[in-house]
Design an enzyme around this catalytic site. Structure first.
Site, PDB file in Angstrom:
ATOM      1  N   SER A  94       0.854  -1.186   0.000  1.00  0.00           N
ATOM      2  CA  SER A  94       0.000   0.000   0.000  1.00  0.00           C
ATOM      3  C   SER A  94       0.884   1.228   0.000  1.00  0.00           C
ATOM      4  CB  SER A  94      -0.883   0.018   1.248  1.00  0.00           C
ATOM      5  OG  SER A  94      -0.114   0.386   2.398  1.00  0.00           O
ATOM      6  N   ASP A  95       0.361   2.346  -0.482  1.00  0.00           N
ATOM      7  CA  ASP A  95       1.033   3.611  -0.215  1.00  0.00           C
ATOM      8  C   ASP A  95       0.973   3.824   1.295  1.00  0.00           C
ATOM      9  OD1 ASP A  95       2.291   6.051  -0.522  1.00  0.00           O
ATOM     10  OD2 ASP A  95       1.030   6.682  -2.186  1.00  0.00           O
ATOM     11  N   CYS A  96       1.759   4.747   1.802  1.00  0.00           N
ATOM     12  CA  CYS A  96       1.918   4.844   3.245  1.00  0.00           C
ATOM     13  C   CYS A  96       0.621   5.250   3.938  1.00  0.00           C
ATOM     14  CB  CYS A  96       3.056   5.794   3.581  1.00  0.00           C
ATOM     15  SG  CYS A  96       4.630   5.124   3.048  1.00  0.00           S
TER      16      CYS A  96
END
Length: 792
Positions: A308-310
């Site tokens: 995932s993106d952060c």
């Protein structure tokens, strides 16, 4: 039992954090250290990657498994596995934005290549590959020094849809073909164990590169990650943020704009990582959208891990309200196919999600198999990396003369000359006694690289490099910063402009105007910059040279139309060699040949809602469309604009005038039945085409490129097509081929475009299916046109 598991989990997580944030060792930590741990099956290099990954997962307890689901993966001391940091950055050189890369050890800098949008303007595939290869060498060298990981989250291959997007600078531009091919070349250069010439001289003498086979065994030098999947191109605009934005995308736009870069990055680039984005797509968060993520694995053949993106898993619940609890958000992400969460959300909520029956331990195992498989392909479990293929890469391989030369060449090739009235440029350095340099970016090194810039090898400003050519060079900022809220500095700028032979004004954007989490609200020059340019131009002895910085398009119509401004040069974010490249171009030591990878819109485009994801124009609601493929409004500069100090002419040597598609279809196809019943056939749907039959219809377009001027130069030849409007939403035109060639003065050379009609002459219909329109396809090459009749 539940309380016991919770306590065990906390102990493991605390241990992981403690080990991860110790002082950096001069060498990387690694598993499978002899004699105590090397006997595990997952350390046995004679077994397959899959067997080793399965063995490792089978040995882990549930808390240990959960400890692997963060970018900062926990150690497993009883198995001799140290902690591992998945998050390292390498967008256009090693960067310390994430925790994986540090410049606080013996290696304190890395080569800063130009920002991606600048490299893209070179339209040079070989250059893109070479950049990826060079960054990979420095990445491995940093890893050997204990200052980086092996997994890097680049490139950014989102299409630059809206000119206001703060992260557009990180992308290869607005054309899906160019974005796709940049992604493939960078990833191949970055990941491939066997480089195309680049690494031969860097391997130690006692390593026989050929014995490692080629990349067919799946082994990786480093891991690249294609991001952000998908339809992500908004930070903050109006009431929307990237965390809560729902991108409403038609099937047509998804198929021929948003998805192609990711599909090719996986199919052709063999990327080993995919990052899902913050936003929702048609109502479902990207990181919870199973059909989206599984399409990458099942249809495109993705073999890698999905991150995932952060904190993008957290946004599923906290920002988008898609689930009723954190546990449901974690469960939805894992079930959809997310293997690792950048952040701690999965660490904190996976165990309770399992206890509540929302996700199974078997799905956690699936995620770990994907993660460990990539680590195994990187050789992380093969013993001491200092004894491996890349073990001798070190500080001498970072900031090397070869890499700095490559960075300089990338900047040279990416700089775009937009205006050059009366051949103002190049200046003759022997006839220029004094220069005036004006503008806050001209003597500021901090934003030369744009976003995701680490610590460059050299720190020289534009002013410093121009001073090398003309010793009598004066400087005035004119504005205190790029925002240029005051004209109090104009007087000094005007004064030095009056006394100089030539004046260079550096204007444009920096990261205070466009960056991650910040979109622009205007396309004009910030603040009073326009006034500064005009004031200086009014007093200069000769027409002014305007240099533009920044990644996004700027409305400089005033400068384009002002005869007092003789030349306009776009340098973007040129990296550590930007000053030298600019000086070489201004004084004629390098002939510019870059072309814009984006459309430059007028300020009026800001009336268009940034949240509107439609690519196609819609006249009924006054919507002008987006990018050169669909935009119908006025332009400041068009996609592909770029001048040279010389003149190039084209001649089409050969190209077919007729192309029959009949052999693509089986006898019992619906298309052939339509014809048998006397029905009109307007297009051919590619779903009905015989597998692998498209290759038989490839054709060549042979072109002569002549340099009719007095200066040698490189030139980007662009071949466009305009297809017949037999269905709704066909592009105004689209790029089907490009090649950068170097032609000496008064000489010519031949280049050949190989056209696959199923790819380059097709378009998505309104339900997202690829079709080839039948009828007259017009090929454009500069001012030349060639008609190709596509028939059945």
């Amino acid at each position: 039992m539940n309380l016991q598991l919770t306590l065990i989990s906390l102990l493991f997580f605390t241990s992981a954090i403690a080990e991860t944030f110790k002082n950096l060792d001069s060498h990387p930590q690694f598993p499978c250290k002899p004699p105590h741990f090397s006997s595990y099956p997952f350390c046995n290099v004679s077994l397959s990657i899959k067997q080793r990954a399965i063995s490792l997962v089978s040995l882990l307890m549930l808390p240990e498994k959960i400890g692997q689901l963060s970018n900062t993966a926990a150690s497993v001391p009883r198995l001799g596995i140290p902690p591992y940091e998945w998050w390292s950055e390498s967008l256009h050189g090693l960067a310390d934005n994430g925790p994986g890369v540090s410049f606080n050890g013996s290696i304190s800098a890395a080569t800063s290549f130009p920002q991606v949008i600048v490299s893209a303007a070179s339209f040079n595939r070989t250059l893109w590959y070479e950049i990826g290869s060079a960054v990979a060498v420095e990445g491995r060298a940093m890893y050997n020094g204990g200052q980086a990981g092996l997994t890097f989250w680049a490139p950014n291959i989102n299409v630059f849809r809206d000119p206001r997007w703060g992260r557009g600078q990180e992308t290869p531009g607005e054309d899906p073909k160019v974005v796709s091919e940049y992604g493939v070349e960078f990833v191949r250069g970055f990941q491939e164990k066997k480089k195309r010439k680049v690494l031969k001289r860097r391997f130690s003498d006692d390593v026989d590169d050929d014995r490692h086979d080629d990349d067919a065994d799946g082994k990786l030098m480093l891991s690249a990650c294609c991001k952000h999947f998908t339809a992500y191109d908004l930070e903050k605009w109006g009431n929307f943020t990237r965390y809560d934005f729902n991108a409403v995308v038609t099937e047509q736009d998804m198929e021929d704009t948003y998805q192609p870069p990711f599909e090719t990055c996986i199919r052709d680039g063999k990327a080993s990582c995919l990052m899902c984005s913050y936003n929702a797509v048609n109502g479902v968060p990207a990181c919870a959208q199973g059909d989206l993520l599984q399409k990458a694995r099942v249809e495109w053949g993705f073999e890698g891990y999905i991150t995932s993106d952060c904190d993008a898993v957290a946004t599923i619940f906290a920002y988008q309200g898609y689930t009723k609890s954190p546990e449901e958000a974690v469960a939805d992400a894992i079930k959809a196919g997310v293997d690792i969460n950048c952040g701690t959300y999965m660490l904190r909520h996976t165990q309770s999600a399992i206890e509540q029956g929302k996700v199974s331990e078997e799905l956690v195992d699936r995620a770990l198999l994907n993660l460990f498989a990539v680590q195994l392909r990187l050789g992380l479990f093969d013993g001491d990396p200092r004894r491996g293929q890349y073990g001798k890469l070190g500080s001498n391989d970072i900031c090397s003369s070869d890499h700095r030369k490559l960075a300089l060449e990338a900047t040279r090739q990416g700089i775009v000359l937009l205006k050059n009235d009366h051949k103002l440029l190049p200046l003759n350095k022997n006839h220029v006694s004094s220069l005036a340099i004006v503008g806050p970016m001209a003597n500021n090194i901090s934003n030369m690289g744009g976003t995701y810039t680490g610590k460059p090898c050299q720190r020289k400003t534009l002013f410093t490099e121009l001073l090398e050519y003309v010793k009598k060079t004066s400087y005035a900022s004119g504005c205190s910063d790029v925002s240029c809220d005051s004209d109090t500095g104009f007087g000094e700028a005007v004064a030095i402009a009056k006394g100089a032979d030539f004046v260079i004004v550096v204007a444009g954007l920096d990261l205070s105007q466009e960056t991650e989490d910040k979109d622009r609200v205007s396309l004009s020059l910030p603040g009073k910059q326009k006034d500064l340019v005009s004031h200086v131009a009014a007093v200069s002895k000769k027409p002014v040279i305007l240099v533009l910085t920044g990644g996004g398009p700027v409305d400089v119509t005033f400068a384009k139309n002002d005869p007092r401004i003789g030349s306009i040069i776009w340098i973007g974010y040129p990296g550590e060699t930007g000053g030298q490249a600019l000086a070489e171009i201004i004084f004629g030591d390098f002939n510019p040949g870059g072309r814009l990878p984006t459309t430059w819109y007028p300020e009026s485009f800001t009336d268009v809602a940034m949240s509107d994801m439609h690519m196609r124009a819609n006249s009924s609601r006054g919507y002008p469309g987006r990018t050169y493929r669909f935009y119908t409004g006025p332009q400041v500069y068009s996609f592909g604009t770029g001048l040279s100090y010389t003149k190039f002419e084209y001649k089409i040597l050969s190209a077919p005038i007729r192309l029959s598609l009949s052999e693509l279809l089986p006898q019992q196809s619906s298309h052939k039945k339509q014809l048998q019943h006397g029905e009109e056939l307007r297009y051919l749907q590619l779903d009905d085409v015989i597998v692998n039959s498209c290759e038989s219809l490839r054709f060549n377009v042979r072109v002569h490129v002549s340099n009719t001027g007095e200066i040698d130069g490189s030139h980007v030849v662009m071949l466009f097509s305009k297809m017949p409007p037999v269905l709704s939403g066909v592009p105004e035109k689209q790029l089907i081929g490009y090649d950068r060639v170097h032609v000496r003065s008064n000489e010519m050379m031949e280049t050949v475009f190989v056209i696959d009609p199923c790819k380059q002459l097709s378009v998505a219909n309104d339900v997202g299916k690829r079709v080839i329109p039948l009828g007259s396809h017009v090929l454009f090459l500069g001012d030349l046109q060639h008609s190709l009749s596509v028939e059945f």
